[in-house]
Scaffold this active site. Structure first.
Site, PDB file in Angstrom:
ATOM      1  N   ASP A  36     -11.896  -5.783   7.573  1.00 21.64           N
ATOM      2  CA  ASP A  36     -11.727  -6.248   8.887  1.00 21.64           C
ATOM      3  C   ASP A  36     -12.101  -5.212  10.109  1.00 21.64           C
ATOM      4  O   ASP A  36     -12.854  -5.736  11.055  1.00 21.64           O
ATOM      5  CB  ASP A  36     -10.000  -6.240   9.254  1.00 21.64           C
ATOM      6  CG  ASP A  36      -9.380  -7.435   8.509  1.00 21.64           C
ATOM      7  OD1 ASP A  36      -9.755  -7.599   7.152  1.00 21.64           O
ATOM      8  OD2 ASP A  36      -8.787  -8.278   9.026  1.00 21.64           O
ATOM      9  N   CYS A  57      -6.390   1.473   6.240  1.00 16.38           N
ATOM     10  CA  CYS A  57      -6.344   2.222   7.438  1.00 16.38           C
ATOM     11  C   CYS A  57      -5.005   3.084   7.653  1.00 16.38           C
ATOM     12  O   CYS A  57      -3.823   2.292   6.989  1.00 16.38           O
ATOM     13  CB  CYS A  57      -6.641   1.128   8.491  1.00 16.38           C
ATOM     14  SG  CYS A  57      -8.253   0.609   8.385  1.00 16.38           S
ATOM     15  N   SER A 106      -5.304  -7.149  15.390  1.00 18.06           N
ATOM     16  CA  SER A 106      -5.346  -6.371  14.118  1.00 18.06           C
ATOM     17  C   SER A 106      -3.866  -5.759  14.114  1.00 18.06           C
ATOM     18  O   SER A 106      -3.243  -5.454  15.214  1.00 18.06           O
ATOM     19  CB  SER A 106      -6.384  -5.177  14.462  1.00 18.06           C
ATOM     20  OG  SER A 106      -6.031  -4.119  13.672  1.00 18.06           O
ATOM     21  N   CYS A 125     -11.398   1.227   2.183  1.00 22.23           N
ATOM     22  CA  CYS A 125     -10.258   0.669   1.718  1.00 22.23           C
ATOM     23  C   CYS A 125     -10.491   0.143   0.091  1.00 22.23           C
ATOM     24  O   CYS A 125      -9.364   0.182  -0.611  1.00 22.23           O
ATOM     25  CB  CYS A 125      -9.954  -0.608   2.485  1.00 22.23           C
ATOM     26  SG  CYS A 125      -9.991  -0.371   4.130  1.00 22.23           S
TER      27      CYS A 125
END
EC number: 4.2.1.9
Length: 571
Positions: free
Chosen positions: A88, A201, A478, A56
């Site tokens: 995460d 993501c 999430s 990311c």
């Protein structure tokens, strides 16, 4: 380019270095490369959450250099800073997940400290992972100096056997493996192909949700949230962000001019239409708090009831965020919603133009595209993020119901005080259809840090129980989660909320239509449990200890600067 006299006038904060007594300060600045003429330029911070440990953010240092080019071309003096990130996806299912939400406020505080401590006149913040976005914007709202957020862009989908896959495919693959539907080798193939390069993501998960929301709010350049991480458009809009923030200085345009109540209404509207992450509730509440805009958890239900879910995006749909970019991106969705009366077109944005004026430069959705469904035939007639209330969540809870056909679930609770215990129960086949899995003492204070439960939820989905087993928590989910899940239960267990006194076997009701979250218990029995069950002490060491002692309820955005009126003298 603005002339030097005008540039000097833009030094609203850095002019503190001008006087004779600030000669020592200037001596230090000269060592960084500043010459006489540079002291007449506004100082613009360029902050990135660059890190080598996550796709990311791995490319963001180079993006910072691009933003500096834009700042220099506009006539200002760029200064590059760094701040932290917590991935995460990498922290998921480990003790490291407690630092994820905590990092949002560390990012906000560190940006404010760096920009405030160095008297920057404006700044560009560049982020890639989930908490980077709200952390940056909280700092913008708190500082209220010209600032723009630039998203590092979405990752390209992976490909395996001719099919698009992403990180959530791997999480769910573990559940398929545990259920006997996949071999270790097949899961390994997913693992090795899911993440082909840099970027956030790839579905409508938290990173893309928040990047979109910030563009809708008006603090990112139009169209920028949709540009993939490795695209030429992304590099161009990072550089343009540097030029644009200097224009904000020229116009005297600040975040407080942009972050209006109407801006938050539009951000919620687009989040509902695209099927965004439950984390958006938490982060938009926190940003609104920093911006002194009145926004409550129940406001989300107002828009949930009138905004249909249109996007067929992962996790509940077929497509990834890059597919949305191919059919027109976020601006095309906004144009569609604006034409149909869902957005406020007359509010100002970071360009100095209104939303409607910005959108004139963009095409409509590509004819015949399948990513965004028409209002006449939506994926769901109302929004997929629902705020629930009841005796199990007096202050509210957040459910994401995109792709979920079950409208009402009634079943016995199976209660766990950690995600690890719940995962072990799933792996041991102790969770059966109809159960309500409860993970508690993982809220903002109890975690501490309100960890996400993607490992657990993905295993349940992977085992084919996504609509047969409900999952409740005072923690978070999430953006990649889907299934019958309810999080952000407030008050949390650590604060003595009713979830602390829920016991295995209690019957729990979750109802989409009545927006109810309830467990069967008499007032007398609840009082007895409250009197006999002792709550654990707050965590007390290091940053997590600090966080546990000052963080607010999730129903207020889990902010770390929420003071009661009697503590501030304000009402």
């Amino acid at each position: 380019m603005t002339d030097k006299k005008t540039l000097k006038d833009l030094r609203n904060r850095s002019s503190v270095y001008d006087s004779m007594v600030k000669s020592p300060n200037r001596a230090m600045l000269r060592a960084t490369g500043m010459q006489d003429e540079d002291f007449e330029k506004p100082i613009v911070g360029v902050i990135s959450t660059w890190a080598e440990n996550t796709p990311c953010n791995i490319h963001l240092h180079d993006f910072g250099k691009l933003a500096k080019v834009g700042v220099k071309e506009a006539g200002a003096w760029p200064v590059q800073f760094g701040t932290i990130t917590v991935s995460d996806g990498i922290a998921m299912g480990t003790q490291g997940m407690r630092f994820s939400l905590t990092s949002r406020d560390i990012i906000a505080d560190s940006i404010e400290a760096a920009m405030g401590g160095h008297n920057a006149d404006a700044f560009v913040a560049i982020g890639g992972c989930d908490k980077n976005m709200p952390g940056s914007v909280i700092a913008m709202a708190n500082m209220d100096i010209p600032a723009i957020f630039a998203y590092g862009g979405t990752i390209a989908p992976g490909n395996l056997d001719g099919k698009d896959i992403d990180l959530v495919s791997v999480f769910e693959g573990v559940g398929h493996w545990n259920h006997g539907d996949m071999t270790k080798e097949e899961v390994k193939a997913l693992e090795c192909n899911a993440c082909p390069g840099p970027g956030g993501c790839g579905g409508m998960y938290t990173a893309n949700t928040m990047a979109t929301a910030i563009e809708v709010l008006g603090l990112s350049l139009p169209g920028s949230s949709s540009h993939p991480a490795e695209s030429a458009e992304k590099k161009a809009d990072i550089e343009e962000a540097g030029r644009a923030v200097v224009k904000m200085l020229e116009m005297g345009l600040k975040p407080s001019d942009i972050l209006t109540r109407e801006a938050f209404e539009d951000a919620i509207t687009v989040t509902m239409a695209l099927g965004g992450s439950t984390n958006s509730t938490l982060h938009l509440l926190a940003i609104a708090h920093a911006a002194n805009v009145e926004l409550t958890l129940d406001d989300f239900n107002t828009f949930q009831e009138k905004v249909p879910h249109l996007a067929d995006l992962k996790p509940s749909g077929q497509y990834v965020f890059q597919d949305l970019y191919k059919v027109g991106g976020v601006p095309a969705v906004m144009k569609y919603l604006l034409k149909n009366g869902f957005l406020h077109g007359d509010r100002i944005t970071c360009t100095g133009k209104t939303v409607a004026e910005n959108l004139k430069a963009f095409d409509d959705l590509t004819p015949g595209q399948k990513v965004i469904m028409p209002l006449e035939n939506p994926k769901r007639e109302d929004g997929p993020l629902i705020i629930l209330h009841g005796n199990l969540a007096p202050d509210g809870a957040v459910a994401k119901v995109s792709g979920v056909k079950v409208r009402r679930h009634v079943g016995p609770a199976k209660v766990f005080n950690s995600e690890e215990e719940a995962i072990e129960a799933v792996l041991n086949d102790d969770i059966v259809d109809g159960d309500v899995v409860v993970v508690r003492f993982v809220g903002p204070k109890g975690g501490p840090g309100m960890p996400e439960m993607l490992s657990l939820s993905s295993m349940i989905v992977g085992k084919g129980q996504g609509e047969k087993v409900a999952l409740l928590t005072d923690g978070r989910f999430s953006g990649g989660t889907y299934g019958l899940v309810v999080g952000h239960i407030a008050p949390e267990a650590q604060d003595g909320g009713p979830i602390a006194y829920l016991q295995t076997g209690d019957i729990v009701t979750i109802d989409q239509d009545t927006k109810e979250l309830h467990f069967d218990i008499s007032d007398e029995e609840l009082k007895h449990r409250q009197e006999t069950i002792e709550l654990p002490p707050l965590y007390s060491r290091g940053i997590l200890g600090k966080y546990a002692h000052i963080v607010s309820s999730a129903s207020r955005g889990a902010v770390t600067d929420f003071w009661k009126p009697e503590e501030t003298g304000k009402k």
